[in-house]
Design a protein around this motif. Structure first.
Motif, mmCIF file in Angstrom:
data_model
loop_
_atom_site.group_PDB
_atom_site.id
_atom_site.type_symbol
_atom_site.label_atom_id
_atom_site.label_comp_id
_atom_site.label_asym_id
_atom_site.label_seq_id
_atom_site.Cartn_x
_atom_site.Cartn_y
_atom_site.Cartn_z
ATOM 1 N N GLU A 55 0.822 -1.566 -0.467
ATOM 2 C CA GLU A 55 0.243 0.024 -0.226
ATOM 3 C C GLU A 55 1.246 1.255 -0.463
ATOM 4 N N LYS A 56 1.698 1.719 0.333
ATOM 5 C CA LYS A 56 3.063 2.761 0.645
ATOM 6 C C LYS A 56 4.279 2.260 0.165
ATOM 7 N N ASN A 57 4.507 1.741 -0.941
ATOM 8 C CA ASN A 57 4.908 1.586 -1.623
ATOM 9 C C ASN A 57 6.031 2.700 -2.521
ATOM 10 N N ASP A 58 4.249 3.331 -3.181
ATOM 11 C CA ASP A 58 4.676 4.395 -4.037
ATOM 12 C C ASP A 58 4.460 5.455 -3.542
ATOM 13 N N ASP A 59 5.172 5.601 -1.805
ATOM 14 C CA ASP A 59 5.553 6.849 -1.426
ATOM 15 C C ASP A 59 7.013 6.655 -1.319
ATOM 16 N N PHE A 60 7.137 5.045 -0.928
ATOM 17 C CA PHE A 60 8.989 4.675 -0.835
ATOM 18 C C PHE A 60 9.272 5.225 -2.238
ATOM 19 N N ILE A 61 8.349 4.822 -2.993
ATOM 20 C CA ILE A 61 9.478 4.909 -4.480
ATOM 21 C C ILE A 61 10.184 6.192 -4.775
ATOM 22 N N GLN A 62 8.795 6.643 -4.250
ATOM 23 C CA GLN A 62 8.572 8.671 -5.009
ATOM 24 C C GLN A 62 9.828 9.497 -3.314
ATOM 25 N N HIS A 63 9.750 8.902 -3.002
ATOM 26 C CA HIS A 63 11.022 9.839 -1.703
ATOM 27 C C HIS A 63 12.100 8.955 -1.699
ATOM 28 N N LYS A 64 12.686 8.142 -2.973
ATOM 29 C CA LYS A 64 13.266 7.126 -2.793
ATOM 30 C C LYS A 64 14.626 6.651 -1.893
ATOM 31 N N LEU A 65 13.761 5.615 -1.234
ATOM 32 C CA LEU A 65 14.426 5.210 -0.139
ATOM 33 C C LEU A 65 14.829 3.685 -0.389
ATOM 34 N N THR A 66 16.163 3.427 0.219
ATOM 35 C CA THR A 66 16.490 2.112 -0.352
ATOM 36 C C THR A 66 15.816 0.958 0.876
ATOM 37 N N MET A 67 16.262 0.159 0.024
ATOM 38 C CA MET A 67 14.956 -0.832 1.363
ATOM 39 C C MET A 67 15.706 -1.017 2.474
ATOM 40 N N LYS A 68 17.161 -1.153 3.045
ATOM 41 C CA LYS A 68 17.391 -0.872 3.920
ATOM 42 C C LYS A 68 16.749 0.659 5.328
ATOM 43 N N GLN A 69 17.081 1.178 4.355
ATOM 44 C CA GLN A 69 16.212 2.778 5.129
ATOM 45 C C GLN A 69 14.324 1.650 5.690
ATOM 46 N N ILE A 70 13.636 1.008 4.756
ATOM 47 C CA ILE A 70 12.565 0.948 4.688
ATOM 48 C C ILE A 70 12.374 -0.182 5.689
ATOM 49 N N VAL A 71 12.937 -1.033 5.566
ATOM 50 C CA VAL A 71 13.052 -1.922 6.376
ATOM 51 C C VAL A 71 13.930 -1.953 8.201
ATOM 52 N N PHE A 72 15.195 -0.868 7.939
ATOM 53 C CA PHE A 72 15.260 -0.971 9.313
ATOM 54 C C PHE A 72 14.644 1.059 9.965
ATOM 55 N N GLU A 73 14.729 1.613 9.296
ATOM 56 C CA GLU A 73 13.674 2.673 9.666
ATOM 57 C C GLU A 73 11.935 2.506 10.374
ATOM 58 N N TYR A 74 11.818 1.722 9.617
ATOM 59 C CA TYR A 74 10.181 2.070 9.547
ATOM 60 C C TYR A 74 10.057 0.021 10.743
ATOM 61 N N TYR A 75 10.189 -0.493 9.348
ATOM 62 C CA TYR A 75 9.560 -1.581 9.598
ATOM 63 C C TYR A 75 9.805 -2.553 10.706
ATOM 64 N N VAL A 76 10.823 -1.949 11.069
ATOM 65 C CA VAL A 76 11.816 -3.285 12.361
ATOM 66 C C VAL A 76 10.938 -2.367 13.656
ATOM 67 N N PHE A 77 9.978 -1.100 13.756
ATOM 68 C CA PHE A 77 9.268 -0.704 14.296
ATOM 69 C C PHE A 77 7.811 -0.625 13.942
ATOM 70 N N LEU A 78 7.675 -0.394 12.988
ATOM 71 C CA LEU A 78 5.958 -0.672 12.529
ATOM 72 C C LEU A 78 5.323 -2.953 13.242
ATOM 73 N N PHE A 79 6.778 -3.310 12.912
ATOM 74 C CA PHE A 79 6.352 -5.018 14.210
ATOM 75 C C PHE A 79 5.662 -5.102 15.176
ATOM 76 N N PRO A 80 6.347 -4.386 15.820
ATOM 77 C CA PRO A 80 5.885 -4.609 17.289
ATOM 78 C C PRO A 80 4.672 -4.077 17.775
ATOM 79 N N TYR A 81 4.627 -2.591 17.191
ATOM 80 C CA TYR A 81 3.234 -1.722 17.207
ATOM 81 C C TYR A 81 2.148 -2.911 16.493
ATOM 82 N N PHE A 82 2.445 -3.768 14.968
ATOM 83 C CA PHE A 82 1.756 -3.876 14.912
ATOM 84 C C PHE A 82 0.898 -4.360 15.947
ATOM 85 N N SER A 83 2.119 -5.968 16.482
ATOM 86 C CA SER A 83 2.151 -6.992 17.677
ATOM 87 C C SER A 83 1.175 -7.303 18.507
ATOM 88 N N ASN A 84 1.514 -5.583 19.277
ATOM 89 C CA ASN A 84 0.201 -4.819 20.460
ATOM 90 C C ASN A 84 -0.749 -4.707 19.725
#
Length: 359
Positions: A34-63
């Protein structure tokens, strides 16, 4: 704790962790698409996406999905025991259903304590990075749109601004009033007030100060442009997007108290977040009671049917939580009542199901 208790607790916690990993991973993949277009628009690398966002989003969804994962884990483990007639053998050996519940509730209490510690002190630290990332790359740039803003900055001091430009940190038609009860003693007005980030102070254009000593006693004083400090910063006009999720429990309590001291009338969101942090862990015990009571007997639908029923009930619980939260935010329900309504309703359901389980 006997061998049976250890056996059930181990299976319960293992199933819970496995369910969390599977469900949250799937949801993170869906979120990424759903958010891939936003990531592409801001030219984010996969490393940034995973370690700056999804590492922190995972515990949020878990809770957030804890009720679902708890329920599924309980139903899965108990339905398996019932299918293999292990529950029949356990109860035939003299173990009551009440005693059978003990290891389930012990494991649920352990998970509940973990959730309380997570939401109170650990998760807000992760949410700060998650919210910061979403503000920068997912959400539209924020602009303060309030008009005729009134803020209490002291026991007798009130600030008024006709408008505020959050991009330039400039307030227009500024007024600082000193009011004792309902009596206005002093009013200082200025055409504009701007924030000086270097001095960490406000720069005020020339001011007109009116002092009232009585109905017919008013003095006027004109003051040149100057710098001053107020119990007010640009942060008060910044985006409050999910701000309640970025505060630890002590910080949230202090923030609510500060809002009350300033006379703010929009504390419902923060009050709801506070009370939910206390009520949410108890949901693990209630849903565990319902899950065991529902799946302790063999079902013609099998384990799959019971898990599907668990999904439905857990989603209904989350819908109740969100509905109660919305009612609290619009003022229909008191935040304390709204936080405990879902637990109260499902506790009644759980006790009713427990009553009809063969003992």
């Amino acid at each position: 704790m006997n061998i049976l208790d250890k056996y059930i607790i181990k299976k319960f916690l293992t199933a819970f962790v496995f369910t969390v990993l599977i469900i949250v991973s799937v949801i993170c993949v869906i979120d990424f698409t759903e958010k891939n277009d936003d990531f592409i628009q801001h030219k984010l690398t996969m490393k940034q996406i995973v370690f700056e966002y999804y590492v922190f989003l995972f515990p949020y969804f878990s809770n957030l999905l804890a009720p679902i994962t708890i329920f599924i884990a309980v139903v899965f483990v108990t339905a398996q025991l019932a299918t293999r007639t292990e529950i029949v053998a356990i109860m035939a050996s003299g173990v009551s259903f009440k005693r059978l519940l003990a290891p389930y509730l012990a494991a649920a209490a352990l998970v509940g304590l973990f959730i309380f510690a997570l939401t109170g002190w650990v998760l807000p630290l992760a949410n700060k990075q998650r919210v910061r990332f979403e503000r920068a790359y997912v959400k539209l740039p924020y602009t303060f749109k309030g008009h005729d803003v009134h803020i209490r900055i002291g026991p007798r001091s009130y600030v008024y601004m006709q408008s505020y430009d959050s991009n330039r940190n400039v307030g227009y038609r500024f007024a600082l009033e000193t009011i004792d009860s309902t009596i206005l003693h002093r009013r200082m007005t200025s055409d504009a007030i701007s924030w000086d980030s270097t001095k960490q102070a406000w720069h005020m254009s020339p001011q007109l100060i009116r002092t009232f000593r009585g109905p017919q006693d008013e003095t006027l004083l004109t003051v040149a442009a100057r710098d001053t400090t107020l119990r007010l910063t640009p942060k008060d006009f910044a985006s409050h997007y999910h701000e309640e999720e970025t505060l630890t429990l002590p910080q949230l309590n202090a923030f609510i108290q500060e809002m009350v001291d300033r006379g703010a009338d929009d504390t419902a969101t923060y009050m709801s977040a506070k009370y939910e942090r206390y009520s949410y862990p108890f949901a693990t015990l209630i849903l565990t009671l319902i899950g065991v009571s529902l799946s302790a007997r063999k079902s013609r639908a099998g384990v799959g049917g019971q898990i599907a029923l668990g999904f439905v009930l857990a989603f209904v619980f989350i819908i109740f939580v969100m509905l109660s939260r919305n009612l609290a935010q619009v003022g229909t329900l008191a935040p304390l009542v709204a936080a405990w309504v879902p637990n109260s309703i499902f506790l009644v359901i759980g006790l009713a199901l427990y009553r009809f389980v063969p003992k």
